[in-house]
Design a protein around this motif. Structure first.
Motif, PDB file in Angstrom:
ATOM      1  N   ALA A 296     -69.507  46.870  54.173  1.00  0.00           N
ATOM      2  CA  ALA A 296     -70.589  46.059  53.599  1.00  0.00           C
ATOM      3  C   ALA A 296     -71.871  46.858  53.432  1.00  0.00           C
ATOM      4  O   ALA A 296     -72.976  46.356  53.631  1.00  0.00           O
ATOM      5  CB  ALA A 296     -70.837  44.809  54.450  1.00  0.00           C
ATOM      6  N   ILE A 297     -71.719  48.119  53.044  1.00  0.00           N
ATOM      7  CA  ILE A 297     -72.870  48.990  52.773  1.00  0.00           C
ATOM      8  C   ILE A 297     -72.666  49.568  51.372  1.00  0.00           C
ATOM      9  O   ILE A 297     -72.036  50.612  51.197  1.00  0.00           O
ATOM     10  CB  ILE A 297     -73.004  50.102  53.845  1.00  0.00           C
ATOM     11  CG1 ILE A 297     -73.169  49.468  55.232  1.00  0.00           C
ATOM     12  CG2 ILE A 297     -74.184  51.016  53.532  1.00  0.00           C
ATOM     13  CD1 ILE A 297     -73.178  50.449  56.383  1.00  0.00           C
ATOM     14  N   PRO A 298     -73.180  48.877  50.339  1.00  0.00           N
ATOM     15  CA  PRO A 298     -72.895  49.242  48.954  1.00  0.00           C
ATOM     16  C   PRO A 298     -73.884  50.234  48.342  1.00  0.00           C
ATOM     17  O   PRO A 298     -73.779  50.569  47.166  1.00  0.00           O
ATOM     18  CB  PRO A 298     -73.019  47.895  48.236  1.00  0.00           C
ATOM     19  CG  PRO A 298     -74.106  47.187  48.999  1.00  0.00           C
ATOM     20  CD  PRO A 298     -73.911  47.603  50.435  1.00  0.00           C
ATOM     21  N   HIS A 299     -74.843  50.696  49.123  1.00  0.00           N
ATOM     22  CA  HIS A 299     -75.988  51.419  48.546  1.00  0.00           C
ATOM     23  C   HIS A 299     -75.597  52.741  47.885  1.00  0.00           C
ATOM     24  O   HIS A 299     -76.208  53.138  46.889  1.00  0.00           O
ATOM     25  CB  HIS A 299     -77.048  51.660  49.617  1.00  0.00           C
ATOM     26  CG  HIS A 299     -77.321  50.444  50.449  1.00  0.00           C
ATOM     27  ND1 HIS A 299     -77.738  49.247  49.900  1.00  0.00           N
ATOM     28  CD2 HIS A 299     -77.210  50.226  51.789  1.00  0.00           C
ATOM     29  CE1 HIS A 299     -77.885  48.351  50.856  1.00  0.00           C
ATOM     30  NE2 HIS A 299     -77.555  48.916  52.005  1.00  0.00           N
ATOM     31  N   ASP A 300     -74.588  53.442  48.439  1.00  0.00           N
ATOM     32  CA  ASP A 300     -74.199  54.723  47.859  1.00  0.00           C
ATOM     33  C   ASP A 300     -73.804  54.558  46.388  1.00  0.00           C
ATOM     34  O   ASP A 300     -74.309  55.263  45.513  1.00  0.00           O
ATOM     35  CB  ASP A 300     -73.016  55.328  48.622  1.00  0.00           C
ATOM     36  CG  ASP A 300     -73.316  55.559  50.087  1.00  0.00           C
ATOM     37  OD1 ASP A 300     -74.504  55.584  50.454  1.00  0.00           O
ATOM     38  OD2 ASP A 300     -72.365  55.711  50.861  1.00  0.00           O
ATOM     39  N   LEU A 301     -72.902  53.608  46.136  1.00  0.00           N
ATOM     40  CA  LEU A 301     -72.438  53.390  44.767  1.00  0.00           C
ATOM     41  C   LEU A 301     -73.540  52.807  43.888  1.00  0.00           C
ATOM     42  O   LEU A 301     -73.652  53.150  42.711  1.00  0.00           O
ATOM     43  CB  LEU A 301     -71.221  52.476  44.773  1.00  0.00           C
ATOM     44  CG  LEU A 301     -69.929  53.125  45.284  1.00  0.00           C
ATOM     45  CD1 LEU A 301     -68.816  52.093  45.411  1.00  0.00           C
ATOM     46  CD2 LEU A 301     -69.495  54.270  44.389  1.00  0.00           C
ATOM     47  N   LYS A 302     -74.358  51.934  44.447  1.00  0.00           N
ATOM     48  CA  LYS A 302     -75.426  51.323  43.650  1.00  0.00           C
ATOM     49  C   LYS A 302     -76.447  52.371  43.207  1.00  0.00           C
ATOM     50  O   LYS A 302     -76.890  52.372  42.054  1.00  0.00           O
ATOM     51  CB  LYS A 302     -76.109  50.215  44.449  1.00  0.00           C
ATOM     52  CG  LYS A 302     -77.113  49.435  43.625  1.00  0.00           C
ATOM     53  CD  LYS A 302     -77.642  48.225  44.365  1.00  0.00           C
ATOM     54  CE  LYS A 302     -78.585  47.423  43.472  1.00  0.00           C
ATOM     55  NZ  LYS A 302     -79.134  46.245  44.166  1.00  0.00           N
ATOM     56  N   ILE A 303     -76.830  53.277  44.111  1.00  0.00           N
ATOM     57  CA  ILE A 303     -77.786  54.328  43.744  1.00  0.00           C
ATOM     58  C   ILE A 303     -77.180  55.257  42.703  1.00  0.00           C
ATOM     59  O   ILE A 303     -77.839  55.628  41.716  1.00  0.00           O
ATOM     60  CB  ILE A 303     -78.264  55.095  44.989  1.00  0.00           C
ATOM     61  CG1 ILE A 303     -79.171  54.191  45.839  1.00  0.00           C
ATOM     62  CG2 ILE A 303     -78.999  56.381  44.609  1.00  0.00           C
ATOM     63  CD1 ILE A 303     -79.546  54.753  47.193  1.00  0.00           C
TER      64      ILE A 303
END
Length: 200
Positions: free
Chosen positions: A124-131
Motif C-alpha cells: 500500500a505504498i504507491p508513490h514510486d510508480l506515481k512519481i
C-alpha cells in the motif's frame, strides 16, 4: 560491469541471507519507530561479504529512504571500498530518487527483491510508480533496467536461474522473507497515523 556477478552460483543464496540476517532486523526496529519497510545493503563483488546494511529512516528525514540512508552510512565509513568493487542490494525496487542516488554513487549493478508493483499492491505504498508516471511519464516497468549507469536485477530472476537442488530452498527462503515483510507492512500501516512523513 566487467565483473559479471550474475554468474556466481552462490549469488541468490547470499542476497537472501543478507536480507534475512542483516537488513530485516534493522527494518523491524525501524518499523517499530514508525518508519517504512524499505532497506538496503552494500556487498563486495569479490566475495559477497557485507560492507554495510541500512533501513528506512524517514522519521528523521523524508529523504532517508532505505537506499539513501544506507548510502549515507556507507559514506560515513572511514575506510570504505570504491563503489566499482561493490554491488547494491535493495529490498524493494528503488524509487526514482534512490535509482539516481545509486547512479551518482557509482554502482553499476543493483538487485531488488520486491517490485514497484509489490510496493503498490502488497505494501500500500504507491508513490514510486506515481512519481515515475507524474514526473517522468514512465509507465510501470517502463524505465530502462540496463542503461549507461547501472543494470537492475530482480532477485526472483536470479533465484529462477539457479539450478537444482539449490533452487528449491531459495523458494522456501523467499516465501519466509515475504511473510516477515507482510507482517512488517501491517505494523507500519497500522501505526503510521499521525506520523509526519510527507508520503506516508
Amino acid at each position: 560491469m566487467n565483473d559479471d556477478i550474475l554468474m556466481r552460483p552462490s549469488l541468490a543464496a547470499r542476497l537472501l541471507d543478507v536480507m534475512e540476517d542483516a537488513i530485516l532486523p534493522l527494518t523491524e526496529r525501524g518499523v517499530a519507530d514508525g518508519n517504512k519497510v524499505f532497506g538496503a545493503a552494500i556487498l563486495r563483488k569479490s566475495d559477497l561479504s557485507l560492507v554495510v546494511a541500512g533501513t528506512n529512516n524517514e522519521r528523521d528525514n523524508p529523504l532517508w529512504h532505505g537506499e539513501v540512508h544506507t548510502l549515507k552510512r556507507f559514506y560515513e565509513m572511514e575506510d570504505r571500498p570504491p563503489t566499482r568493487d561493490l554491488t547494491f542490494l535493495s529490498t524493494h525496487e528503488p524509487c526514482s530518487m534512490c535509482m539516481s542516488a545509486i547512479a551518482w554513487a557509482g554502482f553499476d549493478t543493483y538487485f531488488y527483491f520486491f517490485s514497484h508493483e509489490d510496493s503498490r499492491d502488497s505494501f500500500a505504498i504507491p508513490h514510486d510508480l506515481k512519481i515515475l508516471k507524474e514526473v517522468f511519464d514512465v509507465d510501470p516497468g517502463g524505465y530502462r533496467r540496463v542503461n549507461a549507469f547501472w543494470r537492475s536485477v530482480a532477485i526472483a530472476d536470479v533465484v529462477a536461474a539457479t539450478g537444482e537442488p539449490e533452487r528449491s530452498p531459495l523458494f522456501t527462503q523467499s516465501d519466509r522473507i515475504r511473510e516477515r515483510y507482510a507482517a512488517l507492512s501491517t505494523s507500519y500501516q497500522t501505526g503510521k497515523a499521525g506520523n509526519d512523513i510527507p508520503l506516508g
